[in-house]
Design a protein around this motif. Sequence first.
Motif, short mmCIF file in Angstrom:
data_model
loop_
_atom_site.label_atom_id
_atom_site.label_comp_id
_atom_site.label_asym_id
_atom_site.label_seq_id
_atom_site.Cartn_x
_atom_site.Cartn_y
_atom_site.Cartn_z
N ASP A 7 0.83 -1.09 -0.01
CA ASP A 7 0.05 -0.05 -0.02
C ASP A 7 0.78 1.33 -0.08
O ASP A 7 0.50 2.19 -0.81
N GLU A 10 2.17 2.21 -3.24
CA GLU A 10 0.83 2.12 -4.26
C GLU A 10 0.54 3.86 -4.67
O GLU A 10 0.51 4.48 -3.76
N ARG A 11 0.45 4.16 -6.07
CA ARG A 11 0.08 5.64 -6.31
C ARG A 11 -0.74 5.47 -7.42
O ARG A 11 -0.99 4.35 -8.10
N THR A 12 -1.59 6.61 -7.40
CA THR A 12 -2.66 6.73 -8.51
C THR A 12 -2.45 8.03 -9.26
O THR A 12 -2.49 8.92 -8.85
N ARG A 14 -4.22 10.37 -12.54
CA ARG A 14 -5.31 10.55 -13.40
C ARG A 14 -5.21 11.33 -14.64
O ARG A 14 -4.35 12.51 -14.40
N ARG A 40 -1.20 -1.54 -11.51
CA ARG A 40 -2.09 -2.66 -10.58
C ARG A 40 -3.49 -2.53 -11.13
O ARG A 40 -4.29 -3.77 -11.28
N GLU A 41 -3.95 -1.64 -11.59
CA GLU A 41 -5.32 -1.35 -12.01
C GLU A 41 -5.29 -0.18 -12.80
O GLU A 41 -4.88 0.94 -12.54
N THR A 42 -6.47 -0.26 -13.80
CA THR A 42 -6.71 0.84 -14.71
C THR A 42 -8.22 1.00 -14.62
O THR A 42 -8.95 0.02 -14.82
N THR A 54 -3.69 2.94 -11.20
CA THR A 54 -3.05 2.63 -9.95
C THR A 54 -1.64 1.74 -10.10
O THR A 54 -2.03 0.80 -11.00
N TYR A 55 -0.60 2.11 -9.61
CA TYR A 55 0.75 1.57 -10.03
C TYR A 55 1.79 1.49 -8.65
O TYR A 55 1.54 2.06 -7.95
N ASP A 56 2.59 0.72 -8.91
CA ASP A 56 3.86 0.52 -8.17
C ASP A 56 4.70 1.36 -8.25
O ASP A 56 5.15 1.48 -9.45
#
Length: 837
Positions: A7, A10-12, A14, A40-42, A54-56
Amino acid sequence: MTTAERDERERTVRLSVPEMDCPSCAGKVTGSVERLDGVRETDPAPTTGTLAVTYDAEETDAGDIRERVEAAGYAVESSDGEDELGLSVPEMDCPSCAGKVENALEGVEGVASFETRPATGEVRVAGDADRERVVAAIESAGYEVESATGDEGGPDVAGPSDVWTSPRALKTWAGAGFMVVGLLLEFFLTSADALLFSAVGREFHLSAVLLLLSAGIAGQEILRNGYYSAKNLSLDIDLLMGTGVVSAVAVGLYFEAATLAVLFSIAELLERFSMDRARNSVRELMDLSPDTATVRRTDADGATTEETVPVEEVGVGETVVVRPGEKIPVDGRVLEGTSAVNQAPITGESVPVDKSEDDEVYAGTINEEGYLEVEATAEADETTLSQVIELVGDAQRDRTDREQFIEKFAAYYTPIIVAGALVTAFGPPLLLGGEFREWFVRGLTLLVVACPCAFVISTPVSVVSGVTSAARNGVLVKGGPHLESMGAVEAVAFDKTGTLTEGELAVTDAVPLNGNDEEDLLGCAHDLERRSEHPIAQAIVEHAHGTSNPHDEHGEDRPIENFESLTGKGVRADLGGVTHYAGKPALFAELGFDLEHVHLSTDGGQVVADAAESKCDDREDCLDLLADVVPRFQREGKTVVLVGTEDQLEGVLAIADEVRPSARETVSRLQDWGVECVMLTGDNEGTARAVAEEVGVDDYRAELLPEQKVEAVEDLTERHGTVAMVGDGVNDAPALAAATVGVAMGAAGTDTAIETADIALLGDDLRKVPYLYRLSRKANAVIRQNIWASLAVKAVLAVGAPLGLVSVAMAILVGDMGMSLGVTGNAMRLARVEPEE
């Protein structure tokens, strides 16, 4: 790796990806981004053109993600990690000026993207570039930056009075004074026009020196800007006029040089003045919101105090105190107090709206009489008003078809006329033995005519005037193309619920069946519908809470399992291990109930279902009762919801929604203009027919699923070419997107509606639709008038200049100054278009 470590890394980010506007586009973008290690997530949002990733942070970064988006073929305009700088550049008032600024910003280190808005004199720069470097780049193009702000506010707009005391104005007045004295000496006081000196083979009398001073002082800005135009290879008005002044001086035409410099400078000042008037309409929107707010806070000792703070410092959840006569500084919810609030600045409503506990209020509206305590629900830069201001500014971003035509035309027009000016100035003297001075003046005059300034600004200034006029009346138009298209629509499709009707549904009748009583029926319906967000479901739940006890013996909602929303049909869920349904009669027909003989009967009268007749004991008796009850409900314009299991009907609910008082008037006005009005609804045939007859639409289509509404809009488009769809902006999103122009109702405070619709009616006044149509038609007419008037005047001058029928002064006064003022003044007429009461 532990969850905590994961966690922490983890960064997001936009990203704004405007060209990603469909699911297919989103698939390509996410597919490209997901190839990166550490992603991690798009979360793509094609509707708003944004992508959240969202990425490492130890495996990749925002820059790599941006590169992958661009590798998929989509430009990234900005990200939430970038700062945005707003600059006020008042002298940048035409597309040609904007082009020079854009050329200057190209390649500036740290500038990720930029946008010029000549109609409002603004430049928006995204990235992490140094502010001084950006300002220096713009000033290197010859344009003064008057103010700069960051995200916290928009750039200041100079007031009209500033124009006449600006440095350029003072130089112009000085130059005009020298010119007047020089002309008096040359033409009227010749005895006093002494010879001062001789140089470069010429004699310089006092009048000549004064005229040269006039050209040098008044023409200083012209020469400066012409230099930057030449430096940026921009064939614009500054280069043409600068060349004209220098050429006139070079051949000894001091009077022409002074006339050109002074009159063109005055023309520029007048154009700046008229443009500032248009810009002030945007500034008036910015001035609606107060700068400070009175906030109730608790100090270190636990005492509650009231503090007056800048509105930007008010946080979400804080309590704002608003006294009588004050403007409400934030979007929020009333915690305490009652008052009448003037919402005209936001929604355009002419009558103050009563507000009490739990009601929504908007920044910029006026508390007329009572005391209110308001809980802030949005930051200062996220209020409805701030979104309106931002989107009005963005309205210049997309070019209308006419603007695109004008820009293409100007790209050919100017070089052709410049070539014609050169031929006029040098052709006859060199080839035909004509007098050089005479033909040079004619060529110089044609060079002045080559400027397409009035022609080019004719459309953008009209768009800004029309869009800001609409915003002041509670209509948000998100761009010139939508304003242009709305005035050309030949058909308008209306959603029924919440658009032609009030949208406040209520249960009017409950008919229990098969031995159930009303409380049983409402309790079952409540449990089935409480997870649904459909307005009908909410009406049922609210009615159940108000008239019965839909809870179990512990006072809690009874548990349900396997809940499923059946799009366009109803809902299904398990209650006590038994599958129950609530929905349209068509849903129960699919379950095997013989409902074919449940049709509209000709027998009139009100439904009366007492306990004896409603408690039918078997399936056939219930169907017979439905054959009488359902048609009567439908004939009254009510929506019928059946409740039951796969084997047994438990009851019937009737839900009604009142037609808006303004619906018939709205439809009638549009029909008077020759616009076909059609109603699209997912409701049943009977209800649709009843509402259609009441409001007077030309046609209606009932029992439509969302995709069928899209098909209906496409069918209307094939028949009429240009179609507007009016709906709630959320449930009707597919149909709104399919229409030429999507119009969302009641969008104030609704981010989704404001973001997705082409045009948003901030209030619920349906009469704004014919106002919008009338404004758009008038805007199109004004744009046509401006374009053709500019073309006609330029054509006459272009023909007359080589023939010696037009002087330099006339070319400037009529072709440049006169037409610039004319098109701007004509555009400002749009500000006077008001909704009809």
